[in-house]
Each structure stands twice: as structure tokens, then as C-alpha cells.
Design an enzyme around this catalytic site. Structure first.
Site, PDB file in Angstrom:
ATOM      1  N   ASP A 242     -16.883  16.921 -61.748  1.00 27.19           N
ATOM      2  CA  ASP A 242     -17.624  15.745 -62.082  1.00 27.19           C
ATOM      3  C   ASP A 242     -16.745  15.032 -63.094  1.00 27.19           C
ATOM      4  O   ASP A 242     -17.188  13.531 -63.328  1.00 27.19           O
ATOM      5  CB  ASP A 242     -19.200  16.036 -62.863  1.00 27.19           C
TER       6      ASP A 242
ATOM      7  N   SER B 285     -26.407  27.244 -64.161  1.00 25.55           N
ATOM      8  CA  SER B 285     -26.622  25.909 -64.361  1.00 25.55           C
ATOM      9  C   SER B 285     -27.196  25.151 -63.369  1.00 25.55           C
ATOM     10  O   SER B 285     -27.037  25.577 -62.170  1.00 25.55           O
ATOM     11  CB  SER B 285     -25.072  25.159 -64.949  1.00 25.55           C
TER      12      SER B 285
END
Length: 403
Positions: free
Chosen positions: A127, A181
Site C-alpha cells: 500500500d 489485520s
């Protein structure tokens, strides 16, 4: 640009613990004004708490925006016109959301006069690359602050200690180790890390949020029809739907039939392998349906060339190059093929499976008078003699030369 040169920064802010810590850290380390941006891309969470937490932390300029329609219309749908999968299976639910968020970060920076943007992506993941390639493509001189690559808060204990020392509320479940996560949007939910890091260990069933297990899905199959126009789905069972409403409806239909789970070990752009578990219910239906409508509307060579280009196109999205000239070039070619991708696909949903059972189109290239096994008047089977002999010519010559 040094820390002292940064006057205002736009932070991609979820309202969670990590980005709240980043917010305070930016205020302390850079001594700058912080603008927060929270995007609703269908993650299914109430966003007003993010506003209240930002206000509590002293933020004056707070952006909370509903981007669901733009997300599906301008990012998800164009990606699906290419039948895009990364490494053959991953439908890129996280990857395709990042360019939109990055674009809005830059637009808000322009609107507010900010000279920097910041994000909460770690230095190990993809990301960070996606956000920053987007930012530099749209604003070459922007300053990007990536706290995870600068600070020494490299453990959950240190993060919680920092939060407690700076009066940042810590949810009770954050005091312990999270089992994984999670990243969610209207396209999918991804689960990574902690309990999932061993690729031999099966994920717990109670982890999944969008889909029932195939074993728990209904024992009766459900039939649905999806209408396509210019390569995009526009109606389900005759009901016209907006892009976001379309994906929402397909998520619901697929989820109750246990469709769309994926357990994958993938190759990250930064070089390591990672194990992720994904739920992409509506997207799984869309991929199957789109390929089905293309099967009767695209020319053979057109379809085969699209399939050859797709892995490169998928790699560009996965690696963060949505705003690159090569992705835009491929998109133009892909979109050109979709002008005749119109019609209806009939699907059967059953215990984790999406089964194509029918397809029809006003632009169909499928001709029953040519393919029938019965007598016909349009195809001379004798013509196949010359066709085969010409295609065999190089093979015959090669064999004669080699002996």
C-alpha cells in the site's frame, strides 16, 4: 523539504488506533497543521466516530466523503472489463481502492493548500507503494510522510504506550494481540498477519464476515440474471442498479451462497511472499458473468489478445501504477472491445459455486446455423482440407528437413 518546512499535511485517516497515533505524531514531530481525510468506500463502518476523534485531537479541517459510486464506477468496473486477476486468482480488492484514496488526498491537498500528505501503510507492504506512486503521478512535488518508515514505534506495545501517554483512547481489544489485520471496502475484505501467517493453518470460520461457509449455504440453488451494457453490469433480475448498488446486491447474493472466498500466498511488489485470505463475493460473480457475455460477443483474436494483456494489466494495478501511461493505454484498448459486450447472462449460485447456464446478446457472434451438428447450407466441410494442409505445411517442411 525538511520537517520544519512542512506547514500542512493531509492524512488518510480511518479513526482507528494507528492513524490516530500518526495524527498526534505528525503534530508533535512536524509541528504542522493536519487535515484528515476519511473515505467511505463501503467498508461498512460508521464514519462519524472518526470525525469526533479528529475533533478531539484538535483537527479543524475534516473531510469525510462517500466515494462508493465513484469507486465502483471509475475503478472496479474498468478493472473488471479486463477480467482482471493477479497471479490467476486475486481480484485486487485492496489494490483497486488505493488510487482513488490517493487521488483524493492530492485533491484535498490542493484545495487546502497543504504541502504534504501522509498515510498509515507500513514499510513492508504494497500500500505504501500504491499511495505514493499515485501521489507523485498527480503532484510530482508533493511531500509524502510515511511514519512507519520514520518512527521507532515498531511494536504494538510501543504504539499503545504512545497512545496512553498522549491521551489517545485505546479500544479494549487493542490491548491484546489482534488475530489478524483486516481491510474492507465494497469490493472485498482482506485478512492478513498474526494467526494467518502460517500458510498451513486453515483460517477460523468465525473470521469471515461477508460469506457463509459453502457447507452452511442453502441446499437449493438460486438463479439470477445479470444484464450488461458496454461491458458493465447494469441490472440484476431486470432491476436497474447504480454501480455501487449493483456490487452491494451481488455481494448479498453471493455471500449467502458461500461464494467468493480465497486463500492465497501472493508475491508482494516489495519482494516477499505473503499469505492473505480474501472475501470477494460480488466480484466473483462479476468475473464469471463478464467472461460469459464476452464469450458470445468478442471476436476470437480480440478475446485471446485481451487474455494475453490481462496479467500485465493486473500487475500494474497490484503494483500501484493505476495512473501510469501504460495502464491508461491498456485501458483504452480494453474499453474499445467492450462496445458490443451487451446482453444477459443467467447464473446458478450454489454452495460456493457460480455456474453459467445461459447467455444471450443482440451482438452475439454465435451462429447456430454454422455450429449445428444437423445438416446446414452455410458451411462447406470440404474447405477444411485446404485449411489443415496449409497450417500443416511448416510442420511437414520441418520434419522433412530434420529427417
Amino acid at each position: 523539504m525538511t520537517k520544519g518546512d512542512v506547514k500542512k499535511v493531509v492524512l488518510a485517516y480511518s479513526g482507528g488506533l494507528d492513524t490516530s497515533i500518526i495524527l498526534r505524531w505528525l503534530q508533535e514531530e512536524y509541528r504542522c497543521e493536519v487535515v484528515t481525510f476519511t473515505a467511505d468506500i463501503g467498508q461498512g463502518e460508521e464514519l462519524e466516530p472518526a470525525r469526533k476523534k479528529a475533533e478531539m485531537l484538535g483537527i479543524k479541517e475534516i473531510y469525510i466523503e462517500d466515494l462508493r459510486e465513484e469507486f465502483v464506477r471509475d475503478y472496479v468496473f474498468p478493472m473488471f472489463r479486463a477480467n482482471t486477476t493477479y497471479e490467476g486468482v486475486y481480484l485486487l480488492g485492496t489494490s483497486i481502492a488505493r488510487p482513488l484514496i490517493g487521488k483524493r488526498l492530492i485533491e484535498i491537498a490542493e484545495e487546502t493548500g497543504a504541502d504534504a500528505i501522509s498515510h498509515g501503510a507500513t514499510g513492508k507492504g504494497n500500500d505504501q507503494v500504491r499511495f505514493e506512486l499515485t501521489a507523485y503521478a498527480l503532484k510530482p512535488d508533493v511531500k509524502v510522510i510515511a511514519p512507519w518508515r520514520e518512527w521507532d514505534l515498531n511494536s504494538r506495545a510501543k504504539l499503545i504506550e504512545y497512545a496512553q501517554n498522549h491521551q489517545i483512547p485505546v479500544p479494549k481489544d487493542k490491548h491484546g494481540e489482534s488475530p489478524y489485520s483486516m481491510d474492507a471496502n465494497l469490493m472485498h475484505i482482506s485478512y492478513e498477519g498474526k494467526a494467518l501467517e502460517d500458510p498451513w493453518v486453515e483460517p477460523d470460520e468465525d473470521m469471515f464476515r461477508l460469506t457463509v461457509s459453502p457447507e452452511a449455504a442453502p441446499d437449493k440453488a438460486e438463479y439470477i440474471e445479470i444484464e450488461y451494457k458496454n461491458g458493465d453490469p447494469v441490472a440484476v433480475n431486470g432491476e436497474k442498479l447504480s454501480p455501487a448498488a449493483m456490487l452491494t446486491r451481488l455481494n448479498e447474493l453471493a455471500g449467502k451462497h458461500g461464494i467468493g472466498r480465497l486463500d492465497l500466498v501472493e508475491n508482494r511488489f516489495v519482494g516477499m511472499k505473503s499469505r492473505g485470505v480474501y472475501e470477494t463475493p460480488g466480484g466473483t460473480i462479476m468475473l464469471t458473468a463478464h467472461r460469459a457475455i464476452e464469450s458470445i460477443t468478442l471476436d476470437r483474436e480480440e478475446a485471446h489478445l485481451k487474455d494475453e494483456l490481462m496479467p500485465r494489466y493486473a500487475e500494474l494495478i497490484y503494483n500501484g501504477f493505476w495512473f501510469s501511461p501504460e495502464r491508461e493505454m491498456l485501458q483504452a484498448a480494453i474499453d474499445h472491445t467492450q462496445k458490443t459486450v451487451n446482453g444477459v447472462v443467467k447464473l446458478k449460485l450454489y454452495k460456493g459455486n457460480v455456474i453459467v447456464v445461459g447467455r444471450q446478446s443482440p451482438n452475439s457472434l454465435y451462429r447456430m446455423d454454422y455450429v449445428t451438428f444437423e445438416e446446414d447450407t452455410v458451411y462447406d466441410q470440404y474447405d477444411a482440407n485446404g485449411f489443415i494442409r496449409l497450417n500443416a505445411l511448416r510442420l511437414r517442411l520441418g520434419k522433412m528437413a530434420r529427417g
